[in-house]
Design a protein around this motif. Sequence first.
Motif, PDB file in Angstrom:
ATOM      1  N   LEU A 179       0.812  -1.278   0.038  1.00  6.92           N
ATOM      2  CA  LEU A 179       0.055   0.020  -0.072  1.00  6.92           C
ATOM      3  C   LEU A 179       0.977   1.426  -0.081  1.00  6.92           C
ATOM      4  N   LYS A 180       1.986   1.363   0.637  1.00 10.67           N
ATOM      5  CA  LYS A 180       2.877   2.401   0.747  1.00 10.67           C
ATOM      6  C   LYS A 180       3.521   2.703  -0.676  1.00 10.67           C
ATOM      7  N   VAL A 181       3.953   1.497  -1.400  1.00  4.57           N
ATOM      8  CA  VAL A 181       4.461   1.471  -2.701  1.00  4.57           C
ATOM      9  C   VAL A 181       3.486   2.188  -3.451  1.00  4.57           C
ATOM     10  N   LYS A 182       2.140   1.549  -3.439  1.00  5.12           N
ATOM     11  CA  LYS A 182       0.952   2.091  -4.236  1.00  5.12           C
ATOM     12  C   LYS A 182       0.603   3.903  -4.232  1.00  5.12           C
ATOM     13  N   ALA A 183       0.878   4.127  -2.966  1.00  7.48           N
ATOM     14  CA  ALA A 183       0.658   5.431  -2.675  1.00  7.48           C
ATOM     15  C   ALA A 183       1.694   6.476  -3.258  1.00  7.48           C
ATOM     16  N   LYS A 184       3.084   5.947  -3.021  1.00  6.29           N
ATOM     17  CA  LYS A 184       4.164   6.718  -3.558  1.00  6.29           C
ATOM     18  C   LYS A 184       3.953   6.693  -5.063  1.00  6.29           C
ATOM     19  N   GLN A 185       3.485   5.485  -5.820  1.00  6.59           N
ATOM     20  CA  GLN A 185       3.211   5.536  -7.014  1.00  6.59           C
ATOM     21  C   GLN A 185       2.196   6.362  -7.510  1.00  6.59           C
ATOM     22  N   LEU A 186       1.068   6.656  -6.997  1.00  4.04           N
ATOM     23  CA  LEU A 186       0.188   7.684  -7.178  1.00  4.04           C
ATOM     24  C   LEU A 186       0.754   9.082  -7.089  1.00  4.04           C
ATOM     25  N   VAL A 187       1.496   9.332  -6.417  1.00  6.57           N
ATOM     26  CA  VAL A 187       2.030  10.649  -6.061  1.00  6.57           C
ATOM     27  C   VAL A 187       2.854  10.975  -7.331  1.00  6.57           C
ATOM     28  N   SER A 188       3.903  10.074  -7.450  1.00  9.21           N
ATOM     29  CA  SER A 188       4.656  10.002  -8.751  1.00  9.21           C
ATOM     30  C   SER A 188       3.933  10.172 -10.004  1.00  9.21           C
ATOM     31  N   GLN A 189       2.902   9.354 -10.204  1.00  7.21           N
ATOM     32  CA  GLN A 189       2.077   9.493 -11.313  1.00  7.21           C
ATOM     33  C   GLN A 189       1.429  10.752 -11.561  1.00  7.21           C
ATOM     34  N   ASP A 190       1.043  11.354 -10.332  1.00  9.90           N
ATOM     35  CA  ASP A 190       0.314  12.755 -10.476  1.00  9.90           C
ATOM     36  C   ASP A 190       1.601  13.505 -10.931  1.00  9.90           C
ATOM     37  N   TRP A 209      10.967   8.255  -5.811  1.00  8.99           N
ATOM     38  CA  TRP A 209      11.845   8.899  -6.333  1.00  8.99           C
ATOM     39  C   TRP A 209      11.626   8.951  -8.198  1.00  8.99           C
ATOM     40  N   VAL A 210      10.661   7.902  -8.542  1.00 11.32           N
ATOM     41  CA  VAL A 210      10.592   8.104  -9.925  1.00 11.32           C
ATOM     42  C   VAL A 210       9.865   9.444 -10.546  1.00 11.32           C
ATOM     43  N   GLY A 211       8.955   9.945  -9.544  1.00 10.26           N
ATOM     44  CA  GLY A 211       8.422  11.372 -10.044  1.00 10.26           C
ATOM     45  C   GLY A 211       9.398  12.182 -10.107  1.00 10.26           C
ATOM     46  N   GLY A 212      10.473  12.418  -9.066  1.00 11.06           N
ATOM     47  CA  GLY A 212      11.601  13.152  -9.377  1.00 11.06           C
ATOM     48  C   GLY A 212      12.396  12.988 -10.588  1.00 11.06           C
ATOM     49  N   GLN A 213      12.784  11.574 -10.699  1.00 11.08           N
ATOM     50  CA  GLN A 213      13.499  11.276 -11.891  1.00 11.08           C
ATOM     51  C   GLN A 213      12.709  11.830 -13.329  1.00 11.08           C
ATOM     52  N   VAL A 214      11.308  11.596 -13.361  1.00 13.39           N
ATOM     53  CA  VAL A 214      10.826  12.076 -14.452  1.00 13.39           C
ATOM     54  C   VAL A 214      10.663  13.839 -14.344  1.00 13.39           C
ATOM     55  N   ASN A 215      10.724  14.376 -13.512  1.00 12.83           N
ATOM     56  CA  ASN A 215      10.764  15.806 -13.393  1.00 12.83           C
ATOM     57  C   ASN A 215      12.126  16.280 -13.876  1.00 12.83           C
ATOM     58  N   ASN A 216      13.147  15.549 -13.690  1.00 13.43           N
ATOM     59  CA  ASN A 216      14.674  15.901 -14.281  1.00 13.43           C
ATOM     60  C   ASN A 216      14.519  15.679 -15.661  1.00 13.43           C
ATOM     61  N   ILE A 217      13.690  14.607 -16.206  1.00  9.39           N
ATOM     62  CA  ILE A 217      13.667  14.514 -17.614  1.00  9.39           C
ATOM     63  C   ILE A 217      12.942  15.565 -18.170  1.00  9.39           C
ATOM     64  N   TYR A 218      11.787  16.166 -17.636  1.00  6.60           N
ATOM     65  CA  TYR A 218      11.232  17.280 -18.197  1.00  6.60           C
ATOM     66  C   TYR A 218      12.094  18.480 -18.249  1.00  6.60           C
ATOM     67  N   ASP A 219      13.171  18.639 -17.173  1.00  7.17           N
ATOM     68  CA  ASP A 219      13.870  19.951 -17.023  1.00  7.17           C
ATOM     69  C   ASP A 219      14.540  19.852 -18.110  1.00  7.17           C
ATOM     70  N   ASP A 220      15.074  18.642 -18.397  1.00  9.63           N
ATOM     71  CA  ASP A 220      16.116  18.246 -19.587  1.00  9.63           C
ATOM     72  C   ASP A 220      15.319  18.706 -21.121  1.00  9.63           C
ATOM     73  N   MET A 221      14.178  18.426 -20.967  1.00  9.03           N
ATOM     74  CA  MET A 221      13.503  18.667 -22.249  1.00  9.03           C
ATOM     75  C   MET A 221      13.276  20.160 -22.460  1.00  9.03           C
ATOM     76  N   VAL A 222      13.007  20.808 -21.479  1.00  7.85           N
ATOM     77  CA  VAL A 222      12.706  22.317 -21.388  1.00  7.85           C
ATOM     78  C   VAL A 222      13.953  23.106 -21.678  1.00  7.85           C
ATOM     79  N   GLU A 223      14.977  22.474 -21.286  1.00  9.09           N
ATOM     80  CA  GLU A 223      16.383  23.152 -21.558  1.00  9.09           C
ATOM     81  C   GLU A 223      16.908  22.901 -22.961  1.00  9.09           C
ATOM     82  N   LEU A 224      16.417  21.667 -23.361  1.00  7.81           N
ATOM     83  CA  LEU A 224      17.080  21.457 -24.911  1.00  7.81           C
ATOM     84  C   LEU A 224      15.915  22.353 -25.887  1.00  7.81           C
ATOM     85  N   CYS A 225      14.736  22.702 -25.552  1.00  6.48           N
ATOM     86  CA  CYS A 225      13.835  23.550 -26.190  1.00  6.48           C
ATOM     87  C   CYS A 225      14.139  24.882 -26.214  1.00  6.48           C
TER      88      CYS A 225
END
Length: 162
Positions: free
Chosen positions: A24-35, A80-96
Amino acid sequence: MKYRHIALILCSMSLVGGANAAGLKVKAKQLVSQDVIESEVARVQQECGNAELKASIDWQAWSGYDYQEARVDPVNVAGWVGGQVNNIYDDMVELCTKIDHAELYKAEFSKLKKLNFTGQSKITERDTSFSLSPDGTELNIKLNGNGTYNSKFAKLLQDAWG
């Protein structure tokens, strides 16, 4: 003897309950990251000129990882997955917006309709991989399983366009 059976049953029940609580804790964190994955894509939409861009994640790979082998906590990884994706978004914005010839990346990113996030086949895979669909409208992103940032994201992202 009777008390040993009762103790064994109670111990088994607490182990199952503990596993369910961890699940349940994993699922809850996944929901936060998914958001985060779904809401923070707005920065990429705005900066890269693509109002139609959507993002989603398939969590299936994470359910098959050997977290003990990697010596990481699955609850932490899910967060951490949500943070990882946020870093990818940062890199995409920087490339653009910030690198030389950013307009070329902006033009390519504006063609994207979907970002498909999933995990690598093994948690021990250290690099995230990026691949474009043949028509250039979907970017498939296989995240490194442990959810940590890799400073090569921007380069790997650029390589998806060749």
